[in-house]
Design an enzyme around this catalytic site. Structure first.
Site, PDB file in Angstrom:
ATOM      1  N   ASP A   1       1.072 -21.354  17.275  1.00 27.33           N
ATOM      2  CA  ASP A   1       2.199 -20.679  16.630  1.00 27.33           C
ATOM      3  C   ASP A   1       3.328 -21.655  16.283  1.00 27.33           C
ATOM      4  O   ASP A   1       3.964 -21.529  15.242  1.00 27.33           O
ATOM      5  CB  ASP A   1       2.733 -19.577  17.561  1.00 27.33           C
TER       6      ASP A   1
ATOM      7  N   GLU B   1      12.518 -21.377  23.018  1.00 24.60           N
ATOM      8  CA  GLU B   1      13.023 -20.049  22.650  1.00 24.60           C
ATOM      9  C   GLU B   1      13.332 -19.267  23.914  1.00 24.60           C
ATOM     10  O   GLU B   1      12.634 -19.421  24.931  1.00 24.60           O
ATOM     11  CB  GLU B   1      11.963 -19.289  21.843  1.00 24.60           C
TER      12      GLU B   1
ATOM     13  N   LYS C   1      15.566 -25.708   6.866  1.00 28.26           N
ATOM     14  CA  LYS C   1      16.813 -25.759   7.642  1.00 28.26           C
ATOM     15  C   LYS C   1      17.619 -26.997   7.267  1.00 28.26           C
ATOM     16  O   LYS C   1      17.062 -28.075   7.088  1.00 28.26           O
ATOM     17  CB  LYS C   1      16.500 -25.749   9.144  1.00 28.26           C
TER      18      LYS C   1
ATOM     19  N   ARG D   1       0.833  -1.220   0.000  1.00 24.71           N
ATOM     20  CA  ARG D   1       0.000   0.000   0.000  1.00 24.71           C
ATOM     21  C   ARG D   1       0.861   1.260   0.000  1.00 24.71           C
ATOM     22  O   ARG D   1       0.478   2.281  -0.544  1.00 24.71           O
ATOM     23  CB  ARG D   1      -0.868   0.021   1.260  1.00 24.71           C
TER      24      ARG D   1
ATOM     25  N   LYS E   1       2.718 -19.053   6.900  1.00 22.03           N
ATOM     26  CA  LYS E   1       1.844 -19.440   7.998  1.00 22.03           C
ATOM     27  C   LYS E   1       1.385 -18.187   8.756  1.00 22.03           C
ATOM     28  O   LYS E   1       2.050 -17.160   8.629  1.00 22.03           O
ATOM     29  CB  LYS E   1       2.570 -20.413   8.910  1.00 22.03           C
TER      30      LYS E   1
ATOM     31  N   LYS F   1       8.224 -20.358  25.174  1.00 24.68           N
ATOM     32  CA  LYS F   1       8.953 -19.081  25.078  1.00 24.68           C
ATOM     33  C   LYS F   1       9.570 -18.776  26.431  1.00 24.68           C
ATOM     34  O   LYS F   1       9.113 -19.276  27.456  1.00 24.68           O
ATOM     35  CB  LYS F   1       7.979 -17.971  24.685  1.00 24.68           C
TER      36      LYS F   1
ATOM     37  N   HIS G   1       5.547 -26.293  13.059  1.00 29.54           N
ATOM     38  CA  HIS G   1       6.955 -26.708  13.136  1.00 29.54           C
ATOM     39  C   HIS G   1       7.113 -28.044  13.873  1.00 29.54           C
ATOM     40  O   HIS G   1       7.774 -28.965  13.396  1.00 29.54           O
ATOM     41  CB  HIS G   1       7.800 -25.667  13.869  1.00 29.54           C
TER      42      HIS G   1
ATOM     43  N   ASP H   1       6.888 -23.516   5.489  1.00 32.21           N
ATOM     44  CA  ASP H   1       7.189 -23.703   6.905  1.00 32.21           C
ATOM     45  C   ASP H   1       8.710 -23.644   6.945  1.00 32.21           C
ATOM     46  O   ASP H   1       9.390 -24.588   6.557  1.00 32.21           O
ATOM     47  CB  ASP H   1       6.699 -25.065   7.401  1.00 32.21           C
ATOM     48  N   HIS H   2       9.245 -22.501   7.385  1.00 29.72           N
ATOM     49  CA  HIS H   2      10.692 -22.280   7.185  1.00 29.72           C
ATOM     50  C   HIS H   2      11.550 -23.306   7.919  1.00 29.72           C
ATOM     51  O   HIS H   2      12.713 -23.478   7.600  1.00 29.72           O
ATOM     52  CB  HIS H   2      11.084 -20.849   7.567  1.00 29.72           C
TER      53      HIS H   2
END
Lengths: 376, 511
Positions: free
Chosen positions: B257, B238, B204, B61, B170, B362, B262, B199-200
């Site tokens: 998430d 994480e 890997k 935008r 995602k 997390k 994953h 899905d990154h």
């Protein structure tokens, strides 16, 4: 640094082995040292000078690929029968990555080098033999060391295409023999990739079989022989595209499968400082299909890599251009990648083993070489 | 059109280049483009695997001129590329192919303008009408964009001639009905073969290596079953909190998430049978079979097999950090999970009776993602160990950081006495192959340009994942979603998670 010249020969090896163990021993109260070793790298040179020069190459490779490197130099004509050696840790201030062993044999001790190297190999990991010099496949030392190697590497830029050809024939004769690699062949990988790129587009596919003009530029004086890189690239193109060699009045020519002729031009381009002698400097082709003319070229900007931070002069820019029936020619700029010493050898080590394309290309490359083809 | 293969590609080693194409990024002014996508494309250019006929078109935008957009992208690449500093010569060539087409996603004029823009790009860059649309936007924007593309005739449905593909990020929905809705919406515009759901994690190196490790080594596969494996632990931990994404996290939580995508993908790759080939569908067929083998989590068993948690205050890497409820845009009485641990059963011949313990959280003690396969104890102990027993062998595949594989086994300490000690055989990618491995996005973008969907998630995978997860959400809803137990930041999760394994006589690893 240690220097050893103590007979009997086995005592030299015992001391080397002891020094190798000491590299990894932790002192009481100091953190434990851990070791990674992914390959044995044997480098055989004809003289100590070449071995000295190659130390930096080996260290560069083994910093990124943990290994036991064994550099062998020989002086068979010496009067004294001697085996010298030393052991060095390769790494930074706080960590050791690899081990480098230097062996120098003189006189009759040269015959025992194979046995010495065998005793020092780390078991259960791949072994690469780098042979810097002319290869004779009936040389007992070559036969002995080749026995342990999964891959043999040579550099036809500094030996000869006939060495490579005889080695390729030797390897083909028995499937259990090691894979053959050539540093000059690895240097032209980027040229092969970019040449292939001309014909990736389905609309360009038929142009590959109608090439009528091929021009090769080489960084050399006028009248210089065609170098290994140029000869191998032409050999590769010819074998991939089904070109046959024919001679007319002694002159070598290429003929396409459809009977069409290829006009081959070899040009000398002034060499710049930092660029290897006889390096490939450019390639151009023309082909016509369905009445459409396609022109492709890859031009190396000689010595442009020297201007780039952290690059070597061989990290030159290549300008790729394809002009075919579109409003604008398609252009792309890529960098060759540092082709010097360690980086190049590292690339060879990471390539797949047996390479049928090399074995085929070298046959034509050697014919060009035999014919004494020169650049004008 | 029948096309003969390129004769010069025969036997040529190395990476094949992507097909000639224009990559069209929707959401081009967003963070993902600047941090991940453009650095990945630039690194592909450096690696010489981008085709000569290539272009990137940013759509967003934000009103921007081409030059300003290129400037922003250069800044992003300078900051986030794994290769620094930027190579001025190569960037100069790369940026010639970058252009910007501003517009509202819901406005048909945006797509008319984009079509004209792409036609010009085709002429100028030789991209031959091939398009890779990358939707780096929230799913709520998918509808207008897909509709706009379809109505403007920007989607080629033909299996021959110029191709069109779409990459979607995602989350692929928030439950099974929404995932189906999203997939239906995409399917109205694109055939499944044209859809690349990213899905990154699958990009890997270590995750890809899991297939090689399992199916290229004869040593491990015979042991990879209920006869020899005691249990499997999969951890995605994480150190960071929600990092300003409080609003997003309040809608999702860690289960949606991380676990749904994953973690489930890691579980599939660990548990799947050997595929008949490495083709995209052969690999994905096997993953779907695993998902269908997961024992459904019925309401009555959810409480005893699933533990939730939410981080409280604590210390991470010696820094004091706030609790989840103190994060911006998070409700003071939030019941959202920032940690979840589950005991999962795979009901098939290979894995019957072997529990898979999976956890994601997390603000954990350490950032680590790993798959740990714990083997069964020896049947009879010959040795007396000072601590009274022999620890089992563990094979740990570390996905991040320090990607590698470690095998723990027992050895005798040197000396007169038989003293047993755990030792580890440790293979690290960085040590063995150098550390300059490609980023996941590089591999995935190149695969999408080549049309190789192996490392992307197929529709049925996404829906099977949600179908299984919905049982858990259903049970939570039915029980009124009680506040999750609070665990201190910098710990390994709530005590209840330890109890989940303790009642089976096992313990979580502290990787």
């Amino acid at each position: 640094m240690i220097g050893l010249s103590t007979p009997p020969m086995s005592s030299v090896l015992s001391i080397i082995e002891q020094r190798l163990r000491e590299l990894w021993r932790s002192e009481p109260g100091q953190p434990a040292r851990s070791r990674v070793c992914t390959m044995n790298l044997i480098v055989v040179t004809g003289s100590s000078d070449v071995a000295d020069h190659y130390v930096t190459v080996v260290d560069e490779v083994t910093r990124g690929t943990p290994a036991r490197a064994i550099l062998v130099s020989m002086d068979p004509g010496a009067a004294e029968n001697l085996l010298d050696g030393d052991v060095t840790a390769v790494g930074g201030d706080v960590a050791t990555f690899s081990e480098r062993v230097r062996l120098h044999a003189s006189g009759g001790a040269c015959a025992r080098v194979g046995s010495a190297v065998e005793a020092l190999l780390v078991p259960e990991i791949p072994t690469t033999l780098v042979w810097l010099g002319r290869v004779h496949v009936d040389d007992p030392l070559f036969i002995e060391l080749a026995e342990y190697a999964e891959r043999i590497v040579l550099d036809t830029d500094y030996t000869s295409l006939s060495s490579l050809l005889s080695l390729a024939r030797w390897a083909r004769a028995d499937l259990r023999r090691p894979a053959i690699a050539d540093l000059a062949w690895t240097r032209i990988a980027i040229w092969q990739e970019l040449c292939a790129r001309f014909f990736d587009d389905p609309h360009m596919r038929e142009h590959a079989s109608t090439i009528s003009k091929l021009s090769i530029d080489q960084a050399s004086e006028t009248g210089a022989r065609l170098g290994s890189e140029g000869a191998l690239l032409i050999g590769w193109l010819a074998t991939r595209l089904g070109w046959k060699i024919e001679r007319l009045g002694g002159a070598l020519r290429f003929k396409r499968p459809d009977g069409g002729k290829i006009v081959l031009t070899l040009r000398a381009i002034q060499r710049r400082e930092g660029v290897a002698p006889l390096a490939l400097a450019g390639i151009r082709f023309e082909s016509t299909h369905d009445g459409k003319l396609a022109k492709g070229e890859i031009v190396r900007e000689l010595a442009s890599g020297a201007a780039v931070h952290a690059a070597t002069p061989d990290a030159d820019v290549l300008k790729w251009k394809l002009d075919v029936d579109l409003p604008a020619a398609t252009e792309q700029v890529v960098r060759m990648g540092a082709n010097k010493g360690g980086r190049l050898l590292e690339r060879v080590l990471h390539r797949p083993g047996p390479d049928a394309a090399l074995a085929e290309a070298v046959v034509i490359a050697e014919e060009l070489n035999d014919d004494g083809v020169v650049c004008v | 059109m029948s096309v003969t293969p390129n004769p010069l590609r025969s036997g040529l080693e190395g990476d094949r280049t992507g097909d000639a194409c224009a990559v069209v990024i929707f959401g081009a002014s967003g963070d993902l483009t600047k941090r991940k996508l453009m650095p990945a494309l630039y690194n592909l250019a450096i690696s010489r695997v981008l085709p000569g006929s290539f272009a990137v078109v940013g759509v967003s935008r934000k009103p921007l001129a081409n030059e300003a957009f290129r400037g922003e992208m250069r800044e992003g690449v300078s900051t986030f590329s794994r290769r620094k500093p930027i190579d001025g010569t190569l960037w100069g060539d790369f940026e010639k192919g970058i252009s910007y087409a501003p517009g509202e996603f819901g406005d048909p004029a945006t797509y008319e303008g984009l079509r004209t823009h792409l036609e010009a790009v085709d002429k100028e860059r030789g991209t031959r009408g091939n398009r890779l649309f990358y939707l780096a936007v929230p799913p709520s924007e998918f509808g207008p964009i897909l509709r706009g593309l379809r109505q403007a005739g920007l989607v080629s449905d033909s299996a021959e001639g110029p191709w069109t593909r779409v990459v979607v990020e995602k989350p692929f929905g928030h439950d099974l009905p929404s995932a189906r809705g999203l997939n239906d919406m995409i399917a109205a515009t694109f055939r499944e073969e044209q859809v690349f759901r990213i899905d990154h994690y699958l990009g890997k190196e270590t995750v890809q290596n899991l297939l090689v490790f399992r199916f290229a080594n004869s040593l491990f596969e015979p042991l990879w079953n209920r006869e020899h494996v005691d249990h499997v632990q999969i951890t995605v931990a994480e150190e960071i909190g929600v990092e300003g994404r409080g609003k997003f996290y309040e809608q999702t939580g860690v289960t949606k998430d991380i676990v749904e995508n994953h973690l489930m993908q890691l579980l599939c790759l660990t548990a799947m049978e050997p595929p008949i080939s490495l083709s995209a569908d052969a690999v994905r067929d096997e993953k779907v079979k695993v998902l269908r083998s997961l024992r459904p989590m019925e309401r009555r068993v959810v409480a005893e097999n699933v533990v939730r948690g939410q981080y409280g205050r604590g210390f991470v890497r010696a820094d004091e950090v706030p609790s989840y409820r103190e994060e911006p845009d998070v409700a003071k009485d939030s019941r959202v999970d920032t940690y979840v641990a589950m005991k999962v059963k795979v009901d098939n011949w290979r894995w019957g009776g072997v529990p898979f313990y999976i956890r994601a959280g997390k603000r954990m003690a350490r950032r680590v993602t790993e798959i740990a396969v714990t083997f069964k104890q020896v049947p009879h102990t010959l040795f007396r160990s000072p601590d009274g027993g022999i620890t089992p062998n563990v094979l740990a595949v570390r996905v991040q950081p320090d990607e590698g594989i470690a095998l723990r086994f027992i050895s005798k300490e040197p000396g007169q006495h038989t003293i047993l000690r755990d030792v580890a055989m440790d293979f690290r990618y960085g040590s063995s192959f150098g550390s300059n491995t490609p980023e996941a996005y590089e591999r995935l973008l190149l695969d999408a340009m080549r049309g190789d969907a192996t490392l992307f998630t197929r529709r049925d995978e996404v829906e099977e994942q949600w179908a299984w997860m919905d049982h858990v959400f259903d049970a939570w809803r039915a029980s009124g979603v009680t506040p999750p137990p609070v665990y201190p930041s910098g710990s390994w999760g709530p005590e209840a998670a330890d109890d989940l394994l303790a009642k089976d006589g096992r313990r979580w690893r502290k990787p």
